[in-house]
Design a protein around this motif. Structure first.
Motif, short mmCIF file in Angstrom:
data_model
loop_
_atom_site.label_atom_id
_atom_site.label_comp_id
_atom_site.label_asym_id
_atom_site.label_seq_id
_atom_site.Cartn_x
_atom_site.Cartn_y
_atom_site.Cartn_z
N ALA A 195 0.73 -1.24 0.10
CA ALA A 195 -0.06 -0.21 0.01
C ALA A 195 0.75 1.34 -0.15
O ALA A 195 2.20 1.36 0.45
N VAL A 196 0.43 2.57 -0.69
CA VAL A 196 1.26 3.37 -0.94
C VAL A 196 1.02 4.77 -0.23
O VAL A 196 1.82 5.22 0.54
N ARG A 197 -0.15 5.12 -0.31
CA ARG A 197 -0.41 6.61 0.22
C ARG A 197 -1.27 6.72 1.48
O ARG A 197 -2.63 6.45 1.23
N PRO A 198 -0.97 7.22 2.46
CA PRO A 198 -2.03 7.56 3.54
C PRO A 198 -3.26 8.39 3.15
O PRO A 198 -2.71 9.53 2.36
N GLY A 199 -4.15 8.43 3.19
CA GLY A 199 -5.30 9.20 2.90
C GLY A 199 -6.09 8.40 1.71
O GLY A 199 -7.24 8.67 1.64
N ASN A 200 -5.63 7.40 1.07
CA ASN A 200 -6.17 6.66 0.05
C ASN A 200 -7.31 5.66 0.53
O ASN A 200 -7.26 5.39 1.97
N GLU A 201 -8.39 5.36 -0.15
CA GLU A 201 -9.23 4.32 0.39
C GLU A 201 -8.82 2.87 0.04
O GLU A 201 -8.12 2.55 -1.06
N VAL A 202 -9.42 1.92 1.12
CA VAL A 202 -9.16 0.92 0.77
C VAL A 202 -10.40 0.01 0.36
O VAL A 202 -11.65 0.22 1.15
N TRP A 203 -10.46 -0.73 -0.74
CA TRP A 203 -11.67 -1.36 -1.13
C TRP A 203 -11.41 -2.85 -1.04
O TRP A 203 -10.46 -3.23 -1.59
N LEU A 204 -12.45 -3.45 -0.86
CA LEU A 204 -12.39 -4.81 -0.80
C LEU A 204 -13.37 -5.66 -1.97
O LEU A 204 -14.54 -4.80 -2.05
N VAL A 205 -12.95 -6.36 -2.79
CA VAL A 205 -13.64 -6.94 -3.70
C VAL A 205 -13.96 -8.43 -3.28
O VAL A 205 -13.03 -9.38 -2.94
N GLY A 206 -15.41 -8.93 -3.34
CA GLY A 206 -15.53 -10.20 -2.85
C GLY A 206 -16.37 -10.21 -1.62
O GLY A 206 -16.16 -9.03 -0.80
N PRO A 207 -16.80 -11.48 -1.36
CA PRO A 207 -17.38 -11.51 0.13
C PRO A 207 -16.25 -11.26 1.51
O PRO A 207 -15.22 -11.53 1.29
N ALA A 208 -16.70 -10.53 2.49
CA ALA A 208 -15.86 -10.53 3.56
C ALA A 208 -15.41 -11.75 4.18
O ALA A 208 -14.40 -12.01 4.84
N ARG A 256 -16.13 -0.06 -0.26
CA ARG A 256 -14.70 0.57 0.62
C ARG A 256 -15.08 0.07 2.08
O ARG A 256 -16.11 -0.09 2.71
N ILE A 257 -13.97 -0.42 2.60
CA ILE A 257 -14.01 -0.91 4.06
C ILE A 257 -12.95 -0.37 5.04
O ILE A 257 -12.86 -0.56 6.22
N GLY A 258 -12.15 0.56 4.35
CA GLY A 258 -11.38 1.49 5.24
C GLY A 258 -10.45 2.22 4.52
O GLY A 258 -10.56 2.73 3.36
N SER A 259 -9.37 2.67 4.93
CA SER A 259 -8.31 3.70 4.46
C SER A 259 -6.94 3.24 4.84
O SER A 259 -6.61 2.45 5.66
#
Lengths: 958, 242
Positions: free
Chosen positions: A799-812, A927-930
């Motif tokens: 992961a690269v840059r604080p402030g970016n969004e984290v997206w989950l693809v697929g079931p949790a 989106r599940i976080g940052s």
């Protein structure tokens, strides 16, 4: 007469004693790895120091020896030499022991050969040289312990010899009285008689096959020669003929019904490829390697091989020649090898040594040797090793697996496959010796206690420098259009290579023309020897090819012609060795009839007890440290993954170069379209026994996820399969294989991704002294190769840059059956952790959508969810990028299915908030976080620091 | 101006010749790889080239010590031409196995009476990883470098051992040093973090790392985080000096 036990030590001959010199070169080096191994066997050793030991047969005058030693052997800074007998500097202390080890005569000895060559350059007359090792051992060992130290730690009897004190020099000489071709009685024998011939010669044929051979020769009115029988055994071996994958199988399904399957290869793997009929596939399953389109000017050739049996016995040599073999497969379709890959499966490193049956090397030693062997070959031929995996499981202890892959590049349409009657048969490369006789039949049988004793001659050491020269010659010959067909000399040696090329035309070969390392070989040995680093070509006009080979210092010989008469005729001077119809050789084998039983997959829901006392942080750190999950950076760093200058995504990346990448990506050297290729690998050792259908789907999905994150276009993927299973004559085992083949078929059609080449390695089963079989974990390795139009846009590793969004693809949530969560919880029995992750039959749309987002440049980094599920993926990803993560959406709960569950088609993607609208289009993405500017990774209710992750994930690396 | 010709000699086991040729081509030169046999029998002559660049690999399988046998070839078959090239002030470059071979010939570091060698890495294993190299200007190859170079190493015998490191340092013979901090920044344990050395004239450069593998921006593992390709100026300097 016992032809089965071929002892290469008889090759050594006694020479005049005054011609022989032995000296030691210092300074000595402490061998810490060997010491560690000695301690593993609880041998009371305090210190191991090794010196180089040089043996010469030479005609030297005064001062010559000193000149040779100091100019060729001694390092100018701090180096010295002394006669082996002087025991002045390289001497044992009062309580120390002296042991010397050296290669057996006839085993490839590149250093010895170079010493002879360089001595000539200095004007010194050296006829033979070998390089061995003197060990000074500190410690108080009993006599028995000395033997144990020598045999288990310091040398491998398969290729080396040892002596307490001084090792007598021994050189390759010749065996007097070369055995002539003999006929072997098979006519008129009953089943028992045939079984006796089969086992005495270690032919590894089925009883029905022995019957067919017996009847065939009865019709001819003679018995076969030894060479004919050996040729049939090689050609009909599991290794060459893939009898199981071509067999007729009666399958008893899980519901009790019966299905008839007419060949796994035909019905499933090839059937899928034929139905897909992909326009980018140039050739699939027909040659040494599959060939697919790369760009307008070039194709790429793909192949993955196994080298399991040899690697179990002599890990370095087995893995070494495994890489050499797959590189030659690529060269065998006229392609320039541009990358190698390795997938390695070992037993646990902390296996209790006393629990090992005789004849089984400790997993630590196997691992060390295999890794060194893979690195040695790839590094020396100068082909980058850019992809791989290492898996540890107790079911690989007695049967380790070594998968070696290679990719090659060739101008479109430049592999000629049109041998003509009248073409000469030219063999390029190494000379023939007694090493490596019978590899195909050997690798098609189960192994037992006695295997190591008889198999010595089936295991070899490679010579990558010779193969490098071979590559140069073949590519120049290809561009000059000097040959009309080419193949490599692999298992079975000339018998397989010439036999296959002559299938349509027939051939006549004179063994007297085949270059030999030494005289005294029986004709059938020359014909079957797997001397490494050789290629065979059909050549209309050999003269320019011979000339070209000379310029590159590669040996070559014309050994016969393709006749157009449909018979394989082999002579040795005036003696006929083989005269057999190609039709019988290639079509005469009776189709195997087999039975398979498919068991209902185990789908047990998790019991409440199994999931009590959740300690998510402890579980996360345990899984990160699991030997199949933890970092292999220390291993990867011993492989050159930079040579050729085309590597774009390395196996380990991120700002510190220590985070695991998913797909690895390379721009093939010499191409100009700007396009790259990427390799994704899938393997799982834990799911196969529970549900091999689901396991196969799962590893295909994993390989594709990795390729997509490497930048691949999912609409132009090609797949390679490698099956490694136990004895297929066990119906349950074959049932697992059938299910896995069905999954390969179904998944290939779903993904529109054809298989272009594959390899099955069966009989991976060790038989313990008491007769209990010890089968390997059912293992399928899938390699997905894709094309990357914009290499610069491939997501970064970590992961690269604080402030970016984290997206989950697929079931949790994922499944825990056959998961790594289950593996680190010994209290949970297999199956109790819950159902095995089932195939996602809507996966392609998801992979496409992720790939499109990558192509549109909105995915700054990504990581797939694989071993250990969401929490492990998040931890690896954050550590790789040295940033924090906060994954705090409501669905991220404390449930181990969410934190550690495993399942297909799941990704973590990092996206700039400005682009979040574009990722919403990916099916199932939210989106599940940052990414956060901290050193903490928070996944739902659990938090760990990057330092904790580092300790767990790579604390084992010195 | 015409492109200077670069002679790249190759022996059995040399394998990074194409990478080196690519870097020199990009830097404006005209490289040619020449089998060592062609030097032996005079088919190719150093007099026809302006630069000599000895590439990386495993010449003769590293038998008897990395670079030893290639060094023997260079001295035995090519020694006079080599001395002529040095006397004529032609830029000479040896990378990895090529550096090992130049050290074996005595051309590097080239201080009489002092032996040097490239010993086994301190880690006792082959190391392939990216390193940062701090340049100093005492060689024509490094004189104009303005920032640390980043490129991979890939070797098992790269620990530079000199009989007189102090003397070498005092005459500014060490022109490339690994960024400090010990392993893995210094991947082989060379005393003084020595990565590359030059002879007294500054025309001959030998180094263990592979700048030829970082001349294109996309070769940079820090993709997107830096401009990339920052070793090209090293080759451009050598080409300008020819």
């Amino acid at each position: 007469m016992d032809e089965g036990a071929i002892d290469i030590s008889v090759v050594g001959t006694v020479t005049e004693p005054n011609d022989v010199y032995a000296f030691v070169v210092g300074p000595g080096h402490e061998d810490r790895a060997a010491l560690e191994r000695a301690r593993l066997f609880e041998l009371p050793v305090d210190r191991l120091v090794r010196f180089r030991l040089v043996h010469l047969r030479a005609s030297l005058v005064d001062g010559d020896l000193g000149r040779l030693a100091s100019e060729l052997c001694v390092d100018p800074v701090g180096g010295w030499w002394e006669l082996a007998t002087s025991l002045h500097q390289a001497a044992p202390g009062e309580d120390d022991l002296l042991i010397e080890t050296g290669l057996r005569p006839g085993v490839t000895d590149r250093e010895g050969a170079e010493l002879v060559r360089a001595s000539a350059q200095l004007g010194l007359g050296v006829q033979a040289a070998t390089i061995g090792t003197r060990w000074i051992v500190s410690g108080s060992l009993s006599e028995l312990q000395v033997v144990q130290l020598a045999e288990r730690v310091l040398h491998n009897d398969v290729i080396e010899r040892w002596a307490p004190e001084h090792l007598e020099p021994s050189f390759v000489g010749s065996i007097s009285g070369a055995p002539a071709t003999q006929s072997v009685t098979v006519r008129g024998l009953d089943a028992d008689g045939l079984a006796e011939v089969n086992s005495a010669r270690r032919l590894g044929l089925d009883p029905e096959e022995m019957q067919v051979i017996s009847h065939h020769y009865a019709d001819l009115g003679r018995d076969p020669t030894d060479a004919e029988l050996e040729t049939l055994a090689q050609t009909w071996s599991e290794h060459c003929a893939h009898k199981t994958f071509r067999a007729h199988i009666s399958v008893t399904e899980a519901d009790g019904s019966t299905t008839e399957v007419d060949g796994l290869l035909k019905s499933y793997l090839r059937a899928a490829t034929d139905r897909i009929d992909a326009p980018w596939v140039r050739s699939a399953f027909v040659d040494n390697a599959g060939i697919v389109q790369f760009d307008d000017d070039f194709d790429i050739a793909l192949k993955a091989e196994t080298h399991n049996h040899p690697s179990a016995l002599e890990p370095f040599g087995g893995a070494n020649t495994g890489v050499g073999g797959v590189v030659r497969d690529i060269l065998g379709v006229s392609a320039k090898p541009i990358s190698v890959s390795d997938i390695l499966c070992f037993g646990p490193e902390d296996t209790e040594p006393r629990s090992l049956p005789d004849g089984v090397l400790h997993p630590k030693r196997v691992r060390e040797g295999v890794i060194a062997g893979v690195g040695d070959y790839g590094n020396k031929i100068g082909v980058p090793n850019i992809a791989g995996a290492i898996v540890h499981d107790p079911r690989y202890t007695t049967t380790p697996l070594v998968f070696a892959g290679c990719i090659g590049l060739l101008p479109t349409g430049s592999n000629p496959t049109n041998a003509q009657a009248g073409d000469s048969i030219v063999v390029l490369g190494g000379a023939v010796g007694r090493d490596g006789v019978g590899g195909a039949t050997f690798s098609s049988q189960t192994m037992g206690v006695e295997t190591a004793d008889v198999a010595g001659s089936s295991v070899q050491i490679g010579d990558p420098i010779v193969e490098k020269g071979l590559i140069d010659v073949v590519l120049e010959a290809r561009d000059a259009k000097l040959y009309s067909a080419i193949t490599d000399c692999g298992a079975g040696g000339l018998s397989s290579a010439v036999g296959e090329m002559a299938e349509e035309l027939g051939a006549r070969v004179d063994l007297a023309l085949v270059p030999r390392k030494y005289s005294g070989l029986a004709p059938w040995e020359v014909w079957l020897s797997e001397a490494q680093e050789r290629m065979v070509m059909a050549v209309p006009d050999p003269a320019p090819l011979i000339e070209l080979a000379k310029r590159w210092s590669v040996d070559s010989a014309v050994i016969g012609t393709f006749t157009g008469e449909g018979r394989l005729v082999v002579v040795d001077g005036d003696d006929t060795v083989i005269d057999i119809s190609c039709d019988f050789l290639h079509e005469g084998r009776p189709k195997r009839q087999m039975t398979a039983t498919i068991s209902a997959p185990e789908h047990v829901e998790a019991t409440a007890a199994a999931l009590e006392n959740v300690d998510p942080m402890g579980d996360l750190l345990k899984i990160l440290a699991h030997p199949s999950v933890r970092s292999n950076e220390d291993v990867v760093r011993t492989f050159d993954h930079e040579i050729m200058g085309g590597t774009v995504v390395r196996p380990y990346g991120g700002p510190h170069g220590d985070g695991p990448a998913d797909g690895t990506t390379q721009i093939p050297p010499g191409t100009t379209s700007g396009r790259a290729m990427t390799i994704g690998i899938g393997i799982n050792a834990l799911m196969g026994d529970l549900d091999s259908y689901a396991m196969a789907w799962s590893v295909i999905d994993e390989a594709i996820r990795n390729a997509v994150l490497g930048g691949a276009n999912p609409d132009q993927l090609s797949l390679l399969d490698n099956f490694a299973w136990g004895k297929p004559t066990n119906p349950e085992t074959l049932g697992q294989i059938v299910a896995a083949c069905r999954a390969c078929h179904d998944a290939a059609l779903h993904f529109n991704a054809p298989f272009v080449s594959g390899k099955d390695s069966l009989y991976n089963e060790f038989v313990r002294p008491d007769g209990t079989p010890d089968p390997v974990a059912p293992t399928l390795v899938i390699t997905a190769v894709g094309l990357v139009d914009n290499p610069a846009g491939v997501p970064l590793t970590g992961a690269v840059r604080p402030g970016n969004e984290v997206w989950l693809v697929g079931p949790a949530a994922g499944a825990l059956g056959g998961s790594h969560y289950e593996a680190v919880h010994p209290a949970i029995e297999l199956g109790e952790g819950g159902a095995v992750a089932q195939p996602n039959t809507d996966a392609l749309d998801t992979h496409r959508a992720v790939a499109e987002a990558i192509a549109n440049g909105i995915v700054e980094s990504g990581h797939d969810l694989a071993e250990g599920g969401l929490a492990v993926a998040a931890a690896e990803w954050a550590f790789a990028g040295r940033v924090g993560l906060t994954l705090d959406s409501a669905e991220i709960t404390n449930d181990p299915h969410v934190l550690f569950g495993e399942g297909p088609t799941r990704y973590l993607l990092e996206v700039d908030p400005a682009n979040s609208g574009s990722v919403e289009a990916i099916p199932g993405a939210r989106r599940i976080g940052s990414v956060v500017d901290s050193d903490t990774v928070t996944v739902g209710p659990m938090s760990v620091t990057l330092a904790d992750i580092e300790t767990a994930y790579r604390g084992h690396i010195r | 101006m015409s492109r200077p010709k670069v002679l790249i000699p190759i022996a059995l086991g040399t394998n990074r010749d194409a990478d080196l040729a690519d870097a020199f081509r990009l830097a404006g030169a005209d490289p040619e790889t020449v089998p060592i046999a062609d030097l032996r029998n005079g088919v190719r002559q150093m007099a026809d080239y302006q630069i000599l660049a000895v590439p990386g690999g495993f010449s003769y399988g590293d038998a008897l010590g990395a670079g030893r046998l290639l060094g023997l070839d260079l001295i035995g078959w090519f020694g006079d031409q080599l001395r002529d090239a040095v006397a004529a002030g032609k830029p000479i470059f040896g990378v990895c196995n090529g550096f090992q071979a130049l050290v074996r010939t005595g051309l590097l570091p080239g201080d009489s009476g002092t032996a040097s060698t490239l010993a086994e890495n301190e880690s006792e294993r082959f190391e392939c990883r990216w390193v940062t190299l701090n340049p100093s200007p005492a060689s024509v190859w490094t004189a104009e470098l303005t920032e640390p170079l980043r490129c991979p190493v890939a070797h098992g015998e790269g620990q530079f051992v000199s009989g007189n490191l102090q003397g070498l340092t005092e005459r500014d013979g060490v022109v490339l040093r690994y960024s400090s901090g010990g392993y893995p920044n210094n991947p082989n344990g060379s005393a003084g973090d020595v990565a590359g050395v030059t002879d007294a004239t500054g025309m001959i450069l030998g180094l263990m790392p592979h700048p030829e593998n970082h001349v294109h921006s996309w070769q940079d593992p820090l993709r997107g985080r830096t401009p990339g390709g920052n070793c090209l100026p090293l080759f451009q300097a050598g080409v300008r000096a020819a």
